[in-house]
Design an enzyme around this catalytic site. Structure first.
Site, PDB file in Angstrom:
ATOM      1  N   LYS A  30       7.185   2.034 -16.178  1.00  0.00           N
ATOM      2  CA  LYS A  30       7.511   0.774 -15.516  1.00  0.00           C
ATOM      3  C   LYS A  30       7.634  -0.376 -16.519  1.00  0.00           C
ATOM      4  O   LYS A  30       7.246  -0.262 -17.680  1.00  0.00           O
ATOM      5  CB  LYS A  30       6.471   0.461 -14.441  1.00  0.00           C
ATOM      6  N   ARG A  61       1.349   9.412 -10.335  1.00  0.00           N
ATOM      7  CA  ARG A  61       2.775   9.651 -10.061  1.00  0.00           C
ATOM      8  C   ARG A  61       3.529   9.383 -11.361  1.00  0.00           C
ATOM      9  O   ARG A  61       3.579   8.242 -11.838  1.00  0.00           O
ATOM     10  CB  ARG A  61       3.256   8.726  -8.940  1.00  0.00           C
TER      11      ARG A  61
END
Length: 270
Positions: free
Chosen positions: A205, A240
């Site tokens: 991210k 995840r």
């Protein structure tokens, strides 16, 4: 939880696994890399994205769900907020719904999950993916996230969903700025007070890019592993991730050092 995006526009791997054969190859990669769950999504939730129609999402998603479940012996979760998509994926054998709206995005999702007894992951987010980054200011971020989860857990229980069927995701990058993301990771243990498993999705991210100075998402492996180990150390039960094999290896070494060191200490203690 290995990520399998069948989208043309996901921030890191958009377009890489759209074809059925590509998706199956990715599923094998997750399985062989030591993954425990395959999370399949057919609608990008990157900042600024626009929603796709229900029919388009199902057209992308359902053939892949069917093929993956036939190809590898791993449970499949579905990254969606649409009740009809959830039901269709469940009918093929999907076992978990991973909803970025925490079952608020579709008025039918609560009743449907209660009826079918499907587990769900509830994620914290303000707004929608298209406008969430305009909602990153909080007076008390940690308190607001905890209150949000308490309200959503209550709503789920009132609808007939069993508490033990729920997971919680603090939603890194979803209506959070860099400092907010880091605070949630620092204080992840505080979310354990809610008594439910915590899922963390930090892989590749923008926070990893900002902290590391790496602009290309696919090149953020080292930073993603650092965030994963930090999260596990503070109680995350599910990660995840994009890079499954590398993350599994890092966790095995990290936990192995602890276990072997403790064993050595016990062996030498009189």
């Amino acid at each position: 939880m290995g990520i399998l995006n069948v989208t043309p526009d996901s921030f890191s791997d958009g377009g890489a696994f759209i074809r059925r054969d590509q998706a199956v190859m990715r599923a094998h990669q997750i399985w062989e890399g030591g993954g425990d769950i395959i999370d399949i999504g057919a609608e990008s939730t990157r900042p600024g994205t626009t929603a796709v129609s229900e029919s388009e999402e199902m057209e992308r998603l359902l053939p892949v769900v069917e093929a993956v479940l036939e190809a590898v012996p791993l449970p499949v979760s579905i990254d969606t907020y649409k009740a009809r998509v959830m039901r269709a994926a469940w009918s093929l054998g999907a076992g978990l719904m991973n909803d970025v709206t925490a079952l608020r995005g579709d008025p039918d999702s609560l009743a449907m999950l209660a009826e079918l007894r499907i587990p769900a992951c509830l994620m914290h987010m303000r707004g929608t993916p298209s406008n969430m980054q305009a909602h990153t200011h909080y007076t008390d971020l940690l308190g607001e996230v905890q209150d949000f989860f308490r309200e959503r857990i209550s709503a789920c229980e009132a609808a007939g969903i069993q508490r033990e069927q729920l997971l919680l995701d603090p939603g890194l990058g979803f209506a959070k700025d860099l400092q907010g993301n880091c605070l949630l990771l620092q204080r992840l243990e505080d979310l354990q007070s809610l008594g439910l498993p915590i899922l963390v999705g930090a892989s590749r991210k923008s926070m990893i890019g900002t902290l590391s100075g790496v602009t290309v998402a696919a090149q953020r492996l080292g930073g993603s592993i650092a965030a994963a180990l930090w999260a596990v150390a503070r109680g995350a039960q599910i990660l995840r991730v994009h890079d499954v094999a590398e993350t599994v290896q890092a966790i095995r070494v990290w936990t192995g050092i602890q276990e072997q060191g403790t064993a050595a200490l016990l062996r030498t203690t009189p």
